[in-house]
Enzyme design. Sequence first.
Site, mmCIF file in Angstrom:
data_model
loop_
_atom_site.group_PDB
_atom_site.id
_atom_site.type_symbol
_atom_site.label_atom_id
_atom_site.label_comp_id
_atom_site.label_asym_id
_atom_site.label_seq_id
_atom_site.Cartn_x
_atom_site.Cartn_y
_atom_site.Cartn_z
ATOM 1 N N HIS A 221 9.833 4.192 -3.554
ATOM 2 C CA HIS A 221 9.200 5.271 -2.801
ATOM 3 C C HIS A 221 9.141 6.583 -3.592
ATOM 4 O O HIS A 221 8.066 7.175 -3.706
ATOM 5 C CB HIS A 221 9.833 5.473 -1.432
ATOM 6 C CG HIS A 221 9.065 6.455 -0.628
ATOM 7 N ND1 HIS A 221 7.862 6.159 -0.042
ATOM 8 C CD2 HIS A 221 9.257 7.769 -0.392
ATOM 9 C CE1 HIS A 221 7.371 7.229 0.536
ATOM 10 N NE2 HIS A 221 8.204 8.226 0.341
ATOM 11 N N TYR A 225 6.250 9.835 -5.275
ATOM 12 C CA TYR A 225 6.349 11.293 -5.397
ATOM 13 C C TYR A 225 6.342 11.739 -6.845
ATOM 14 O O TYR A 225 5.918 12.850 -7.167
ATOM 15 C CB TYR A 225 7.553 11.817 -4.601
ATOM 16 C CG TYR A 225 7.154 11.878 -3.159
ATOM 17 C CD1 TYR A 225 6.497 12.992 -2.669
ATOM 18 C CD2 TYR A 225 7.307 10.765 -2.335
ATOM 19 C CE1 TYR A 225 6.028 13.013 -1.380
ATOM 20 C CE2 TYR A 225 6.836 10.774 -1.044
ATOM 21 C CZ TYR A 225 6.196 11.906 -0.561
ATOM 22 O OH TYR A 225 5.712 11.924 0.708
ATOM 23 N N HIS A 372 -4.554 1.781 1.386
ATOM 24 C CA HIS A 372 -3.811 3.047 1.491
ATOM 25 C C HIS A 372 -3.499 3.633 0.122
ATOM 26 O O HIS A 372 -3.800 4.787 -0.153
ATOM 27 C CB HIS A 372 -2.517 2.821 2.275
ATOM 28 C CG HIS A 372 -1.565 3.970 2.207
ATOM 29 N ND1 HIS A 372 -1.825 5.173 2.815
ATOM 30 C CD2 HIS A 372 -0.386 4.122 1.566
ATOM 31 C CE1 HIS A 372 -0.827 6.014 2.567
ATOM 32 N NE2 HIS A 372 0.060 5.403 1.799
ATOM 33 N N PHE A 373 -2.922 2.812 -0.789
ATOM 34 C CA PHE A 373 -2.540 3.481 -2.038
ATOM 35 C C PHE A 373 -3.703 3.626 -3.008
ATOM 36 O O PHE A 373 -3.588 4.359 -3.981
ATOM 37 C CB PHE A 373 -1.286 2.875 -2.684
ATOM 38 C CG PHE A 373 -1.344 1.428 -3.012
ATOM 39 C CD1 PHE A 373 -2.172 0.956 -3.994
ATOM 40 C CD2 PHE A 373 -0.540 0.530 -2.330
ATOM 41 C CE1 PHE A 373 -2.212 -0.380 -4.302
ATOM 42 C CE2 PHE A 373 -0.575 -0.807 -2.634
ATOM 43 C CZ PHE A 373 -1.421 -1.264 -3.624
ATOM 44 N N HIS A 374 -4.838 2.991 -2.710
ATOM 45 C CA HIS A 374 -6.005 3.362 -3.517
ATOM 46 C C HIS A 374 -6.548 4.723 -3.082
ATOM 47 O O HIS A 374 -7.249 5.375 -3.836
ATOM 48 C CB HIS A 374 -7.093 2.283 -3.470
ATOM 49 C CG HIS A 374 -6.821 1.163 -4.435
ATOM 50 N ND1 HIS A 374 -6.080 0.072 -4.101
ATOM 51 C CD2 HIS A 374 -7.138 0.998 -5.747
ATOM 52 C CE1 HIS A 374 -5.968 -0.728 -5.149
ATOM 53 N NE2 HIS A 374 -6.593 -0.185 -6.170
ATOM 54 N N ARG A 437 -2.615 -8.983 1.349
ATOM 55 C CA ARG A 437 -2.818 -8.400 0.030
ATOM 56 C C ARG A 437 -2.336 -9.397 -1.017
ATOM 57 O O ARG A 437 -1.773 -10.434 -0.678
ATOM 58 C CB ARG A 437 -2.042 -7.089 -0.103
ATOM 59 C CG ARG A 437 -0.535 -7.261 -0.087
ATOM 60 C CD ARG A 437 0.194 -5.943 -0.191
ATOM 61 N NE ARG A 437 0.132 -5.410 -1.547
ATOM 62 C CZ ARG A 437 0.993 -4.498 -2.024
ATOM 63 N NH1 ARG A 437 1.965 -4.032 -1.258
ATOM 64 N NH2 ARG A 437 0.888 -4.053 -3.254
ATOM 65 N N ARG A 438 -2.557 -9.100 -2.290
ATOM 66 C CA ARG A 438 -2.055 -9.909 -3.401
ATOM 67 C C ARG A 438 -2.359 -11.385 -3.211
ATOM 68 O O ARG A 438 -1.477 -12.234 -3.319
ATOM 69 C CB ARG A 438 -0.540 -9.755 -3.518
ATOM 70 C CG ARG A 438 -0.090 -8.339 -3.623
ATOM 71 C CD ARG A 438 1.387 -8.229 -3.754
ATOM 72 N NE ARG A 438 1.721 -7.226 -4.738
ATOM 73 C CZ ARG A 438 2.949 -6.890 -5.059
ATOM 74 N NH1 ARG A 438 3.961 -7.491 -4.506
ATOM 75 N NH2 ARG A 438 3.173 -5.971 -5.957
HETATM 76 C C1 HEM Z 1 -12.024 0.218 -11.018
HETATM 77 C C2 HEM Z 1 -11.151 0.731 -10.189
HETATM 78 C C3 HEM Z 1 -10.240 -0.131 -9.355
HETATM 79 C C4 HEM Z 1 -10.512 -1.306 -8.719
HETATM 80 C C5 HEM Z 1 -11.817 -2.049 -8.680
HETATM 81 C C6 HEM Z 1 -9.287 -1.737 -8.101
HETATM 82 C C7 HEM Z 1 -9.153 -2.889 -7.352
HETATM 83 C C8 HEM Z 1 -7.968 -3.421 -6.917
HETATM 84 C C9 HEM Z 1 -7.803 -4.658 -6.217
HETATM 85 C C10 HEM Z 1 -8.940 -5.582 -5.833
HETATM 86 C C11 HEM Z 1 -6.483 -4.849 -6.008
HETATM 87 C C12 HEM Z 1 -5.737 -6.012 -5.449
HETATM 88 C C13 HEM Z 1 -6.032 -6.641 -4.217
HETATM 89 C C14 HEM Z 1 -5.010 -7.696 -3.925
HETATM 90 O O1 HEM Z 1 -3.934 -7.344 -3.449
HETATM 91 O O2 HEM Z 1 -5.281 -8.881 -4.164
HETATM 92 C C15 HEM Z 1 -5.804 -3.729 -6.564
HETATM 93 C C16 HEM Z 1 -4.442 -3.562 -6.550
HETATM 94 C C17 HEM Z 1 -3.794 -2.443 -7.018
HETATM 95 N N1 HEM Z 1 -4.389 -1.327 -7.577
HETATM 96 FE FE1 HEM Z 1 -6.335 -1.072 -7.964
HETATM 97 N N2 HEM Z 1 -8.304 -0.822 -8.347
HETATM 98 C C18 HEM Z 1 -8.854 0.172 -9.120
HETATM 99 C C19 HEM Z 1 -8.214 1.309 -9.586
HETATM 100 C C20 HEM Z 1 -6.875 1.544 -9.424
HETATM 101 C C21 HEM Z 1 -6.211 2.743 -9.866
HETATM 102 C C22 HEM Z 1 -6.873 3.915 -10.570
HETATM 103 C C23 HEM Z 1 -4.891 2.592 -9.542
HETATM 104 C C24 HEM Z 1 -3.726 3.507 -9.747
HETATM 105 C C25 HEM Z 1 -3.728 4.626 -10.384
HETATM 106 C C26 HEM Z 1 -4.740 1.304 -8.909
HETATM 107 C C27 HEM Z 1 -3.548 0.784 -8.475
HETATM 108 C C28 HEM Z 1 -3.384 -0.449 -7.913
HETATM 109 C C29 HEM Z 1 -2.118 -1.016 -7.562
HETATM 110 C C30 HEM Z 1 -0.750 -0.370 -7.743
HETATM 111 C C31 HEM Z 1 -2.371 -2.267 -7.006
HETATM 112 C C32 HEM Z 1 -1.345 -3.217 -6.442
HETATM 113 C C33 HEM Z 1 -1.033 -4.330 -7.342
HETATM 114 C C34 HEM Z 1 -0.168 -5.308 -6.624
HETATM 115 O O3 HEM Z 1 -0.276 -5.465 -5.400
HETATM 116 O O4 HEM Z 1 0.652 -5.912 -7.314
HETATM 117 N N3 HEM Z 1 -5.963 0.695 -8.842
HETATM 118 N N4 HEM Z 1 -6.728 -2.850 -7.112
HETATM 119 CU CU LIG Z 2 7.329 4.564 0.655
#
Ligand code: HEM
Ligand SMILES: [Cu+2]
Lengths: 547, 154
Positions: A221, A225, A372-374, A437-438
């Site tokens: 968490h 921050y 949410h975190f996007h 998710r995931r």
């Molecule tokens: C081109 C831009 C982006 C696209 C298309 C994108 C798309 C996605 C998708 C489709 C997922 C996973 C869905 C799933 O859970 O199966 C994901 C997970 C995630 N994304 Fe992005 N994202 C983008 C940019 C970013 C950026 C800029 C960040 C952070 C600065 C970010 C952080 C994360 C994180 C932390 C996860 C979680 C990974 C996990 O669950 O292990 N993403 N994103």
């Molecule tokens: Cu938290």
Amino acid sequence: METTLINRKDAKLSLAHIYVGFIAVLLGGIAGLLQTFVRSGAITLPAGIGYYQLLTAHGVLLALVFTTYFIIGFLYSGISKTTGTLAEGPRKLGWAGYYVMTTGTVITTIMILTNDASVLYTFYAPLQASPWFYIGLALVVIGSWISGAGMFRQYRNWKKANPGQLSPLFSFMAVMTMLLWLIATLGVAATVVLQLIPWSFGWVDTINVLLSRTLFWYFGHPLVYFWLLPAYICWYVIIPKIIGGKIFSDSLARLSFVLFLLFSIPVGFHHQLLESGVSHTWKFIQVTLTFMVIVPSLMTAFSLFATFELSGRQKGARGLFGWVKKLPWKDARFFAPFMGMLIFIPAGAGGIINASNQLNQVIHNTLWVTGHFHLTVATSVALTFFGIAYWLIPHLTGRTLTKKINLLANIQTIIWVVGMAMMSGAMHTVGLLGAPRRTAYTTYGDYPDALGWIPYEVAMAVGGSFLFIGILVLIYIVVHLSFFAPKGVEAYPIGEVADQAERTPAILENWKLWIGVCVALILFAYTIPIMEIIENAPPGSPGFRLW
Amino acid sequence: MHMHKYEKIWLIFGGITLIVFLSVIGVSAFAMGHHPPSDMTTIDPEKVKETAPFDDPGLKKIGDNEYEAVMVAQAFMFGEPLEVPKGATVHFKVTSADVVHGFSIPGTNVNMMITPGHINTITHTFDEAGEFLIICNEYCGVGHQAMSGRIEVN
Ligand code: HEM
Ligand SMILES: [Cu+2]
Ligand SMILES: [Cu+2]
């Protein structure tokens, strides 16, 4: 002051960090785009690449590498700007940290590429990656500590040279950010070094899964921050200067950072609300502490809008909202971070939902959370960092942000907001319908509900395509500002405090006091539950490699 | 420390919202018993199949239209489909034989984590007939996207 560049050696250190950060954005963005295509069933991955391998890379590159490198590069530059050229010691520590982190990043990346670490960026045991994956991560953390130590030393030098004086606001906030990071990473370092590394080498047979998860979330968490505070530094210290206004109140800014330190750590159980082995009383206590961050968040919102209004009125704005028109909408240095702030309003509201005991049940581990975190990290924080890069990179390279690139940067911001609205909107909605998710493409044997999720996943892919174009535009801008923009002096905007603001009480810089309170809160929130987790531990788990 | 009048009003408003919020959560948790799943029972994760009740998983009738569903989550399945009558109250009792899994039934509030070494429990009353899907919503390996189970309510 404004027309001087920071020391060239310091600039080099910052740039080295920022470049790694943006390479991570490009690679992570490619992974993200492919993920959206796989999930919606549009493509299957070639060459034996796995969805979860890709997702591990995406999470590590964007959530860990991009953020950490950008933040350290930015903070070093601001410390050099506000406390003066780095002394030899702090600069050396900065480079040492950089090389240790980069060694770790390279090792971790290789392990992901060879498919020896498809455990996602949260690496939950008892899925067991190659020990080198964990070693790489440990090096990243240790490197960041070394960099933090450099900043602490520079700050202390300044305090010694200026006895009894209030430190520059930027340097105070930078030290607070790195302090929060140091205290938070102790948890993840403990599980990685004491549990995961010995276990993945086979020196011990089993692992205490719940303890490992708890140590992880003690870190997970405040990690958020650690991303947010540098964005707040931009909002509090940089933006007032860009809009031609003043910092509303130095003391409120410092107080809010103190409160973020205190209330962002003893709250990790709100990520473990649905798991057994932690009693609901302790979960509730930590949820209560979680909600305390609402106070500094509201203070931040107030200060920002007060700054906007005051500067607008100074420029002759009238009426309740006349000041809105006086904001420099066409200035990318303002527009990108401002859109980040705006998105933070719905994002923060969503966060309150996530942390509520009962509502968490509905959205936990659904795509809602990813949506949410996007919004928070991938939009509020990312757009603010992009907005910083637009003036910071030319400042560091001795070039200027031209009108044309400024326009392109504004277009980038719009593409990002539109793409994210689509992708994150679809994620939120389909998450409420229960889509996990995931999870790679699936219909669970053509189960009707799961088939109903596909259209949203297609919308995610459309939004993702916008975002990817946004990333390409961004990288073009970064390369241009680094190597091709006209030579010149781009200002490093550091705001000044408004004349009518009160003097800042010295207690806000009493580090011993705040660290003491912080440790006390952590001990209160964690001692008993962790003792219970260790005492009531079931036999441990062996490792599994299920990919 | 001096504060602007509007800032005071704003923070007092924030403080009151905070108290209202926490009271709602607190009352709902402690007075109405809406706790998140927090079972404290443990089990040897390497001996799940030999430990009661998981040595004999499945549906057991324990009362008037009330059932206990004992399930083992493991890569990448939840066991045999279940069949219950409409209106049945089902107490799910689940553990993991390998890694961490999720246990959620879309369209209901059933959602909990299954960590190895621990047993987790949740109760749901199926007021509507139909086929329900149990899905794993925590990444558990290559077959994670296929990990699901069925509940037939008729
Ligand atoms: C081109 C831009 C982006 C696209 C298309 C994108 C798309 C996605 C998708 C489709 C997922 C996973 C869905 C799933 O859970 O199966 C994901 C997970 C995630 N994304 Fe992005 N994202 C983008 C940019 C970013 C950026 C800029 C960040 C952070 C600065 C970010 C952080 C994360 C994180 C932390 C996860 C979680 C990974 C996990 O669950 O292990 N993403 N994103
Ligand atoms: Cu938290
Ligand atoms: Cu799974």
